[in-house]
Write a protein that holds these residues in place. Structure first.
Motif, PDB file in Angstrom:
ATOM      1  N   LEU A  28       7.680  54.914  52.704  1.00 60.53           N
ATOM      2  CA  LEU A  28       8.697  55.972  52.707  1.00 60.53           C
ATOM      3  C   LEU A  28       9.017  56.447  54.112  1.00 60.53           C
ATOM      4  N   GLY A  29       8.593  55.701  55.102  1.00 57.49           N
ATOM      5  CA  GLY A  29       8.925  56.049  56.484  1.00 57.49           C
ATOM      6  C   GLY A  29       7.695  56.243  57.341  1.00 57.49           C
ATOM      7  N   THR A  30       7.939  56.237  58.654  1.00 58.36           N
ATOM      8  CA  THR A  30       6.820  56.323  59.597  1.00 58.36           C
ATOM      9  C   THR A  30       6.095  57.671  59.508  1.00 58.36           C
ATOM     10  N   GLY A  31       6.863  58.737  59.223  1.00 57.94           N
ATOM     11  CA  GLY A  31       6.241  60.068  59.099  1.00 57.94           C
ATOM     12  C   GLY A  31       5.335  60.112  57.880  1.00 57.94           C
TER      13      GLY A  31
ATOM     14  N   ILE B 223      16.926  60.797  67.801  1.00 57.86           N
ATOM     15  CA  ILE B 223      17.886  60.541  66.718  1.00 57.86           C
ATOM     16  C   ILE B 223      17.874  59.042  66.421  1.00 57.86           C
ATOM     17  N   GLU B 224      17.648  58.715  65.154  1.00 60.72           N
ATOM     18  CA  GLU B 224      17.631  57.306  64.753  1.00 60.72           C
ATOM     19  C   GLU B 224      19.038  56.711  64.849  1.00 60.72           C
ATOM     20  N   GLN B 225      19.100  55.409  65.091  1.00 60.19           N
ATOM     21  CA  GLN B 225      20.375  54.689  65.209  1.00 60.19           C
ATOM     22  C   GLN B 225      21.337  55.074  64.081  1.00 60.19           C
TER      23      GLN B 225
ATOM     24  N   ALA C  34       2.126  49.094  57.624  1.00 69.11           N
ATOM     25  CA  ALA C  34       2.409  48.992  56.187  1.00 69.11           C
ATOM     26  C   ALA C  34       3.711  48.262  55.899  1.00 69.11           C
ATOM     27  N   GLY C  35       4.501  48.033  56.952  1.00 72.38           N
ATOM     28  CA  GLY C  35       5.797  47.384  56.741  1.00 72.38           C
ATOM     29  C   GLY C  35       5.636  46.012  56.105  1.00 72.38           C
ATOM     30  N   LYS C  36       6.653  45.596  55.382  1.00 72.18           N
ATOM     31  CA  LYS C  36       6.579  44.367  54.606  1.00 72.18           C
ATOM     32  C   LYS C  36       6.646  43.123  55.492  1.00 72.18           C
TER      33      LYS C  36
ATOM     34  N   ILE D  37      15.367  54.838  74.827  1.00 68.30           N
ATOM     35  CA  ILE D  37      15.003  54.710  73.418  1.00 68.30           C
ATOM     36  C   ILE D  37      13.528  55.076  73.188  1.00 68.30           C
ATOM     37  N   ASN D  38      13.262  55.377  71.923  1.00 71.15           N
ATOM     38  CA  ASN D  38      11.905  55.697  71.489  1.00 71.15           C
ATOM     39  C   ASN D  38      11.151  54.401  71.220  1.00 71.15           C
ATOM     40  N   THR D  39       9.996  54.231  71.830  1.00 72.73           N
ATOM     41  CA  THR D  39       9.198  53.031  71.551  1.00 72.73           C
ATOM     42  C   THR D  39       8.408  53.215  70.261  1.00 72.73           C
TER      43      THR D  39
ATOM     44  N   LEU E 169      -4.231  53.235  52.562  1.00 77.02           N
ATOM     45  CA  LEU E 169      -3.117  52.589  51.854  1.00 77.02           C
ATOM     46  C   LEU E 169      -1.902  53.511  51.799  1.00 77.02           C
ATOM     47  N   GLN E 170      -0.760  52.973  52.191  1.00 76.01           N
ATOM     48  CA  GLN E 170       0.507  53.671  51.953  1.00 76.01           C
ATOM     49  C   GLN E 170       1.210  52.863  50.862  1.00 76.01           C
ATOM     50  N   GLU E 171       1.178  53.389  49.646  1.00 80.32           N
ATOM     51  CA  GLU E 171       1.659  52.575  48.521  1.00 80.32           C
ATOM     52  C   GLU E 171       3.136  52.257  48.624  1.00 80.32           C
TER      53      GLU E 171
HETATM   54  C1  UD1 Z   1      10.891  53.324  64.509  1.00 80.58           C
HETATM   55  C2  UD1 Z   1      11.271  54.683  65.069  1.00 80.58           C
HETATM   56  C3  UD1 Z   1      12.342  54.508  66.137  1.00 80.58           C
HETATM   57  C4  UD1 Z   1      11.856  53.575  67.219  1.00 80.58           C
HETATM   58  C5  UD1 Z   1      11.391  52.254  66.605  1.00 80.58           C
HETATM   59  C6  UD1 Z   1      10.724  51.426  67.649  1.00 80.58           C
HETATM   60  C7  UD1 Z   1      11.022  56.256  63.221  1.00 80.58           C
HETATM   61  C8  UD1 Z   1      11.698  57.007  62.170  1.00 80.58           C
HETATM   62  N1  UD1 Z   1      11.777  55.494  64.000  1.00 80.58           N
HETATM   63  O1  UD1 Z   1      12.028  52.728  63.952  1.00 80.58           O
HETATM   64  O2  UD1 Z   1      12.671  55.757  66.717  1.00 80.58           O
HETATM   65  O3  UD1 Z   1      12.877  53.358  68.158  1.00 80.58           O
HETATM   66  O4  UD1 Z   1      10.433  52.487  65.564  1.00 80.58           O
HETATM   67  O5  UD1 Z   1      10.483  50.161  67.120  1.00 80.58           O
HETATM   68  O6  UD1 Z   1       9.825  56.350  63.368  1.00 80.58           O
HETATM   69  N2  UD1 Z   1       5.775  51.549  58.935  1.00 80.58           N
HETATM   70  C9  UD1 Z   1       4.844  51.914  58.007  1.00 80.58           C
HETATM   71  N3  UD1 Z   1       5.245  52.594  56.897  1.00 80.58           N
HETATM   72  C10 UD1 Z   1       6.525  52.942  56.688  1.00 80.58           C
HETATM   73  C11 UD1 Z   1       7.490  52.563  57.652  1.00 80.58           C
HETATM   74  C12 UD1 Z   1       7.080  51.875  58.771  1.00 80.58           C
HETATM   75  O7  UD1 Z   1       3.659  51.628  58.150  1.00 80.58           O
HETATM   76  O8  UD1 Z   1       6.811  53.559  55.663  1.00 80.58           O
HETATM   77  C13 UD1 Z   1       5.323  50.840  60.122  1.00 80.58           C
HETATM   78  C14 UD1 Z   1       5.924  49.439  60.245  1.00 80.58           C
HETATM   79  O9  UD1 Z   1       5.049  48.482  59.694  1.00 80.58           O
HETATM   80  C15 UD1 Z   1       6.041  49.264  61.742  1.00 80.58           C
HETATM   81  C16 UD1 Z   1       6.237  50.677  62.265  1.00 80.58           C
HETATM   82  O10 UD1 Z   1       5.798  51.539  61.242  1.00 80.58           O
HETATM   83  O11 UD1 Z   1       4.870  48.756  62.315  1.00 80.58           O
HETATM   84  C17 UD1 Z   1       7.682  50.958  62.596  1.00 80.58           C
HETATM   85  O12 UD1 Z   1       8.463  50.723  61.484  1.00 80.58           O
HETATM   86  P1  UD1 Z   1       9.945  50.207  61.610  1.00 80.58           P
HETATM   87  O13 UD1 Z   1      10.546  50.175  60.269  1.00 80.58           O
HETATM   88  O14 UD1 Z   1       9.979  48.999  62.432  1.00 80.58           O
HETATM   89  O15 UD1 Z   1      10.544  51.409  62.465  1.00 80.58           O
HETATM   90  P2  UD1 Z   1      12.032  51.834  62.590  1.00 80.58           P
HETATM   91  O16 UD1 Z   1      12.366  52.745  61.473  1.00 80.58           O
HETATM   92  O17 UD1 Z   1      12.851  50.675  62.847  1.00 80.58           O
END
Ligand code: UD1
Ligand code: CA
Length: 457
Positions: free
Chosen positions: A81-84, A155-157, A10-12, A170-172, A76-78
Motif C-alpha cells: 500500500l505504499g512506502t509509508g 511531491i511524487e511525479q 516488498a515490491g513485486k 529528486i528524492n532517492t 511481512l507487508q501483506e
Molecule cells: C519512491 C519515492 C520517490 C522516490 C523513489 C526513488 C515514495 C512515495 N516515493 O518512489 O519519492 O523518488 O522511490 O526510487 O516513497 N516498497 C515496499 N512496499 C510498498 C511499496 C514499495 O516495500 O508498498 C518498496 C519497493 O520494493 C522498493 C521501494 O519500496 O524497494 C520503493 O518503491 P517504488 O515503488 O520503487 O517507489 P516509488 O513509489 O517509485
C-alpha cells in the motif's frame, strides 16, 4: 545512539519477469539485497529490519545463512500500500530513541560513507534526506524548496504540477529519521494522492511542520542511488560496478588489457605490475601477488596466487593456493584443495584436486592427480592418472622427491612411489614402488615374424 536500518523489499518486481524475487537477483555475484545488507552492516546497527512481501520464504532462506553482525528481523507487508505503509509495519520493532535509516532492497550500490553522513546528522531536531540532481527526473519524487532554499516537501511525479515536474532535484528514497518522530508521523499518513498510496515522502512535510531541520545529503555518484526495476537496469548497474572495480585496480598499479572485460564477483587484492588479459572472472576471495601474468579467459574462485606466477589462458582454479613462480595452463583445471608449491608447473588438460604438489614438480600434460602428495622435483608424465576412488572411498597417492612417472601410468591408491623411483610408461601400479628403482608392469613386447597382413580376396 541506537541505529535501526529498515530495508524496503516488498515490491513485486514484476518488470523482472522472473520467478525469483527481485532482491535475490545478483549483481557482481551477490543478491541485490545482500549489497544493501552489507552497506547496512557496515554502520554497526542494533538491528536490520527487512520488509518483505513476495517470495519472502526464498529471501529469508537465503539470508538466514548469511553472516551479519546485527540481528535480522523480517516483517511481512501483506499488501503493497505504499512506502509509508511499508515502514509503518516495522514500527513495533523500533524503539523511540533509535535513529531509523530507511534503505531500498533494490538499490544495491549505496555507499557506506554516504549512509554514515546521513545517520550522523540525525538528532532530535534533524532529519537527513538523500537527494540528487539529475537531467532525467521523470518518475521520481521532486524536492520542493522554499524561498530560503529550505526543503519543504517531496511531491511524487504523479502528483506534481507541470511546473514542479521541471525540478531536477529528486528524492532517492533514502532517509534517516529519529524513531519517535517516525512513530508519531506514520500512523497519521493519508492515502489521498494520485496513486492512493501511503507515501513515506509525506513525512518530510510533517517534519517541517514540527520544526525539524531537513538536512540534505548527496551521494558521490549517481550509481549509488540507482534502483533495479528490470534486467536492463540490472545489466547497466553491473557494468557500472565493474567499471569502478577495474578503475580501482588500474589506479593501484595493475594492468588490465581491457578494463571493460574484467569481472569481479567478490573481493580481490592484487600486487604491482600484474598483467591481466581479457575475460577474467574473479569470484569469492582472491589474492594475487606482484608481477603475475594472467592469460585470457581465466576463472579464479577463492584462490591465493604468489608473486611471478604465470596463469595461461582458459584455466579454471577453485579454492587453491599457487605459490610464487608457478606456471599453470593453458586449459588447466585446479579443483578445491590444490596447493602448488614454488615453481611447480601444471600444463594443458591437467586436472588436480586435493593435492599438494612440491617445489619444482611438473605435471605437464593430460593428467588427473587427486588426493595426492608430490614431493620436490617430481615429474608426472603425460596421461598419468591417480586412481584415487574405489567406488566408495578416496585413497591417497604419495610420490616422493625426484620420482619420475612414465607416461600413461595408472597409480592405484593407496600407493607410494618412493624417492627417486621411476615408473615405466603404461604401468598399472597397485603396490608401493621402492626408492631409486625402476618399477613397471608391462606385458612383454613380441614381434611375430610369420604374420602377414590379410589381403583382399
Ligand atoms: C519512491 C519515492 C520517490 C522516490 C523513489 C526513488 C515514495 C512515495 N516515493 O518512489 O519519492 O523518488 O522511490 O526510487 O516513497 N516498497 C515496499 N512496499 C510498498 C511499496 C514499495 O516495500 O508498498 C518498496 C519497493 O520494493 C522498493 C521501494 O519500496 O524497494 C520503493 O518503491 P517504488 O515503488 O520503487 O517507489 P516509488 O513509489 O517509485
Ligand atoms: Ca520506483
Amino acid at each position: 545512539m541506537e541505529l535501526v536500518v529498515v530495508i524496503l523489499a516488498a515490491g513485486k518486481g514484476s518488470r523482472m519477469h522472473s520467478d525469483l524475487p527481485k532482491v535475490l537477483h545478483q549483481l557482481a555475484g551477490k543478491p541485490l539485497l545482500a549489497h544493501v545488507m552489507d552497506a547496512a552492516r557496515s554502520l554497526n546497527p542494533q538491528k536490520i529490519v527487512t520488509v518483505y512481501g513476495h517470495g519472502g520464504d526464498q529471501v529469508q532462506a537465503y539470508f538466514n545463512q548469511y553472516k551479519t553482525n546485527a540481528p535480522l528481523q523480517w516483517v511481512l507487508q501483506e499488501q503493497q500500500l505504499g512506502t509509508g505503509h511499508a515502514v509503518a509495519q516495522t514500527l513495533p520493532h523500533i524503539s523511540a530513541h533509535a535513529t531509523v535509516l530507511i534503505l531500498y532492497g533494490d538499490v544495491p550500490l549505496i555507499a557506506s560513507n554516504t549512509l554514515q553522513s546521513l545517520v550522523a546528522a540525525v538528532n532530535e531536531k534533524t532529519l537527513a534526506l538523500l537527494t540528487v540532481e539529475t537531467d532525467q527526473p521523470q518518475g521520481y519524487g521532486r524536492i520542493i524548496r522554499d524561498k530560503n532554499n529550505q526543503v519543504c516537501c517531496v511531491i511524487e511525479q504523479k502528483d506534481a504540477t507541470p511546473e514542479q515536474q521541471k525540478i531536477r532535484e529528486i528524492n532517492t528514497g533514502m532517509v534517516a529519521v529519529p524513531g519517535h518522530w517516525l512513530k508519531q508521523w506514520l500512523p497519521n499518513l493519508k492515502a489521498n494522492n494520485a496513486q492512493g498510496e501511503y507515501y513515506l515522502t509525506d513525512i518530510i512535510k510533517k517534519a517541517v511542520e514540527d520544526h525539524l531541520t531537513i538536512q540534505v545529503f548527496h551521494p558521490q555518484t549517481l550509481a549509488e542511488v540507482e534502483g533495479v526495476n528490470d534486467r536492463k537496469q540490472l545489466a547497466a548497474l553491473e557494468r557500472c560496478y565493474q567499471a569502478a572495480q577495474a578503475e580501482k585496480l588500474l589506479l593501484a598499479g595493475v594492468t588490465l588489457l581491457d578494463p571493460q572485460r574484467f569481472d569481479l564477483r567478490g573481493t580481490v587484492e592484487i600486487g604491482k605490475d600484474t598483467i591481466i588479459d581479457v575475460n577474467i572472472i574473479i569470484e569469492g576471495q582472491v589474492k594475487i601477488g606482484s608481477r603475475v601474468m594472467i592469460g585470457a579467459n581465466v576463472i579464479l574462485n577463492n584462490v591465493v596466487i604468489g608473486d611471478d606466477v604465470v596463469i595461461k589462458p582458459f584455466t579454471h582454479i577453485e579454492n587453491s593456493i599457487i605459490e610464487a613462480e608457478c606456471e599453470v595452463g593453458p586449459y588447466a583445471r585446479l579443483r578445491p584443495g590444490t596447493h602448488l608449491s614454488r615453481h611447480a608447473k601444471v600444463g594443458n588438460f591437467v586436472e588436480v584436486k586435493d593435492s599438494l604438489v612440491g617445489e619444482d614438480s611438473k605435471i605437464n600434460h593430460l593428467s588427473y592427480v587427486g588426493n595426492a602428495e608430490l614431493g620436490k622435483n617430481v615429474n608426472v608424465g603425460a596421461g598419468t592418472i591417480t586412481c584415487n576412488y574405489d567406488g566408495a572411498n578416496k585413497h591417497k597417492t604419495i610420490m616422493k622427491d625426484n620420482a619420475f612417472i612414465g607416461s600413461n601410468a595408472s597409480l592405484v591408491a593407496p600407493v607410494i612411489i618412493g624417492e627417486g623411483a621411476t615408473v615405466g610408461a603404461g604401468s598399472v601400479i597397485s603396490k608401493n614402488a621402492p626408492d631409486g628403482k625402476l618399477t613397471l608392469t608391462r606385458a612383454k613386447q613380441e614381434t611375430n615374424n610369420r604374420w602377414q597382413r590379410p589381403r583382399k580376396q
